[in-house]
Design an enzyme around this catalytic site. Structure first.
Site, PDB file in Angstrom:
ATOM      1  N   LYS A  52       0.840  -1.204   0.000  1.00 46.60           N
ATOM      2  CA  LYS A  52       0.000   0.000   0.000  1.00 46.60           C
ATOM      3  C   LYS A  52       0.881   1.263   0.000  1.00 46.60           C
ATOM      4  O   LYS A  52       0.641   2.203  -0.752  1.00 46.60           O
ATOM      5  CB  LYS A  52      -0.929   0.002   1.221  1.00 46.60           C
ATOM      6  CG  LYS A  52      -2.028  -1.054   1.146  1.00 46.60           C
ATOM      7  CD  LYS A  52      -2.784  -1.221   2.472  1.00 46.60           C
ATOM      8  CE  LYS A  52      -3.762  -2.393   2.386  1.00 46.60           C
ATOM      9  NZ  LYS A  52      -4.538  -2.610   3.617  1.00 46.60           N
ATOM     10  N   GLN A  96      -3.844  -1.461   9.916  1.00 46.14           N
ATOM     11  CA  GLN A  96      -3.928  -2.793   9.318  1.00 46.14           C
ATOM     12  C   GLN A  96      -4.487  -3.793  10.323  1.00 46.14           C
ATOM     13  O   GLN A  96      -4.044  -3.849  11.476  1.00 46.14           O
ATOM     14  CB  GLN A  96      -2.536  -3.226   8.814  1.00 46.14           C
ATOM     15  CG  GLN A  96      -2.537  -4.503   8.005  1.00 46.14           C
ATOM     16  CD  GLN A  96      -3.294  -4.398   6.667  1.00 46.14           C
ATOM     17  OE1 GLN A  96      -3.444  -3.308   6.109  1.00 46.14           O
ATOM     18  NE2 GLN A  96      -3.781  -5.510   6.172  1.00 46.14           N
ATOM     19  N   ASP A 119     -10.499   3.250   4.883  1.00 50.88           N
ATOM     20  CA  ASP A 119     -10.838   1.820   4.861  1.00 50.88           C
ATOM     21  C   ASP A 119     -12.358   1.626   4.844  1.00 50.88           C
ATOM     22  O   ASP A 119     -12.834   0.515   4.581  1.00 50.88           O
ATOM     23  CB  ASP A 119     -10.277   1.127   6.121  1.00 50.88           C
ATOM     24  CG  ASP A 119      -9.029   0.313   5.824  1.00 50.88           C
ATOM     25  OD1 ASP A 119      -8.896  -0.184   4.699  1.00 50.88           O
ATOM     26  OD2 ASP A 119      -8.198   0.180   6.749  1.00 50.88           O
TER      27      ASP A 119
HETATM   28  N1  GUN Z   1      -6.851  -6.632   6.731  1.00 56.63           N
HETATM   29  C1  GUN Z   1      -7.349  -7.337   5.692  1.00 56.63           C
HETATM   30  N2  GUN Z   1      -7.933  -6.513   4.796  1.00 56.63           N
HETATM   31  C2  GUN Z   1      -7.797  -5.256   5.273  1.00 56.63           C
HETATM   32  C3  GUN Z   1      -8.179  -3.985   4.773  1.00 56.63           C
HETATM   33  O1  GUN Z   1      -8.800  -3.829   3.729  1.00 56.63           O
HETATM   34  N3  GUN Z   1      -7.831  -2.925   5.561  1.00 56.63           N
HETATM   35  C4  GUN Z   1      -7.180  -3.065   6.743  1.00 56.63           C
HETATM   36  N4  GUN Z   1      -6.917  -1.965   7.451  1.00 56.63           N
HETATM   37  N5  GUN Z   1      -6.817  -4.240   7.234  1.00 56.63           N
HETATM   38  C5  GUN Z   1      -7.121  -5.332   6.500  1.00 56.63           C
END
Ligand code: GUN
Length: 291
Positions: A52, A96, A119
Site C-alpha cells: 500500500k 492494518q 478503509d
Molecule cells: N486486513 C485485511 N484486509 C484489510 C483492509 O482492507 N484494511 C485493513 N486496514 N486491514 C485489513
C-alpha cells in the site's frame, strides 16, 4: 471465458491518479497523504502494508508508515491515531487488521475521523454506505465494483451469491450489489458457515463472490454455466518451489470453475490489486474533499 484482469485495471486507475496528482503539484496544492499503522510482525500484514505504501509513492502520494510493537497498549495506539486525526496534512488513515488480541478493533476503528476513514470500516461510514449516501467504501468491495464496471458486466436483475459475511468483504459487497445503482440492482443471497444447501444456492447464481478464506472451496460442480466468479481468497499455502516458501491460493478451484464461467478473476492478479487501487481512490477523494 474472460479473465477479469485486476492488474491491468488497477494500473489504469493508478495511471489516472498519477496524472491528477501531477496536475495538483503544478497548481501548488498539497498531494494526497496516507498514514498506515502496522502493529507487530505479522508477515501477511507486513506485505500488504508495504504494498500500500509503495503504491502511494509510485503515483506521487505522500505516505507515512507508523510501525508499532505487538505489545503496545490500546491507549497508546489510540493516541497515535489521534495524532493522525489532528495532522492536517494526513488525508487518510488505515490501521492494518488483524490487531493483537488485547486491543479492541471496534475502539480503534471508531477512533479514526470519519473524513479520514479510507478503509470505510467506521460505523458511520458503513451506515452511510447502507443508506446509499456518499461514503468511503471498503477497499475490497469497492475494488470489485471497479472491476465489474471496467468490464461493463451487467448486474441489474442478476442473482448474486456471496459466500462469507465478514465486515471487510462479504457484508459490504452484499449491500453494494443490492443498491439501486450500477454496479448493483442484484438480488443478493449471503451464505455463511451455517448455510445448508450451499451448492444448490451457488448453482442458482449469476454472480458468485467467494470471500470465505478457504482455498479452492468453490468447485466446478457448484457453478452454473456462464456465471461471473469473483475470487477474494488470498490464503498463503506452503510451496517449496517459491523463494518465499508459500504461494497464494484463492477460494475458487480455478481449474474446474474457469471453464464454466463467462468471467472470472485470477488469484493472484484479480481482486488483490484492485483493493489497492480502491484504497488509493479513497485517499484521493479524502484529499480533494478538503479543497
Ligand atoms: N486486513 C485485511 N484486509 C484489510 C483492509 O482492507 N484494511 C485493513 N486496514 N486491514 C485489513
Amino acid at each position: 471465458m474472460q479473465l477479469l484482469d485486476g492488474k491491468l485495471v488497477s494500473q489504469a486507475v493508478r495511471d489516472d491518479l498519477r496524472s491528477k496528482v501531477a496536475v495538483r503539484l503544478q497548481q501548488g496544492r498539497k498531494v494526497p497523504h496516507l498514514a498506515a499503522i502496522l502493529i507487530g510482525n505479522n508477515g501477511a500484514s507486513e506485505t500488504y502494508v508495504s504494498s500500500k505504501v509503495r503504491s502511494c509513492e509510485e503515483i506521487g502520494f505522500r505516505s507515512t508508515l507508523i510501525r508499532l510493537p505487538d505489545d503496545i497498549s490500546e491507549e497508546a495506539l489510540l493516541f497515535h491515531i489521534d495524532e493522525c486525526n489532528q495532522d492536517f496534512d494526513i488525508d487518510g488513515i488505515l490501521v492494518q487488521l488483524p490487531l493483537p488480541k488485547h486491543i479492541s478493533e471496534q475502539k480503534v476503528i471508531e477512533g479514526i475521523f470519519v473524513g479520514k476513514d479510507v478503509d470505510g470500516f467506521h460505523p458511520e461510514s458503513v451506515g452511510r454506505m447502507v443508506q446509499g449516501l456518499p461514503a468511503f467504501l471498503p477497499a475490497t468491495p469497492y475494488g470489485i465494483l471497479l472491476l465489474l464496471e471496467h468490464y461493463r458486466i451487467e448486474t441489474k436483475g442478476k442473482h448474486a451469491v456471496i459466500i462469507g459475511r465478514s465486515n471487510i468483504v462479504g457484508r459490504p459487497i452484499s449491500i453494494l450489489l443490492n443498491r439501486n445503482d450500477y454496479p448493483g440492482n442484484c438480488t443478493v443471497t449471503v451464505c455463511h458457515s451455517h448455510t445448508p444447501n450451499l451448492k444448490d444456492i451457488c448453482l442458482q447464481a449469476d454472480i458468485i463472490v467467494a470471500a470465505l478464506g478457504r482455498p479452492a472451496f468453490l468447485t466446478g460442480d457448484m457453478v452454473r454455466e456462464g456465471a461471473v466468479v469473483i475470487d477474494v481468497g488470498i490464503t498463503r499455502v506452503p510451496d517449496s518451489s517459491k523463494k518465499s516458501g508459500f504461494s497464494i491460493r484463492g477460494d475458487v478451484d480455478f481449474e474446474t470453475v474457469a471453464p464454466r464461467c463467462s468471467h472470472i478473476t485470477p488469484v493472484p492478479g484479480g481482486v488483490g490489486p484492485m483493493t489497492i487501487a480502491a484504497l488509493l481512490m479513497n485517499t484521493w477523494q479524502a484529499c480533494i474533499a478538503k479543497d
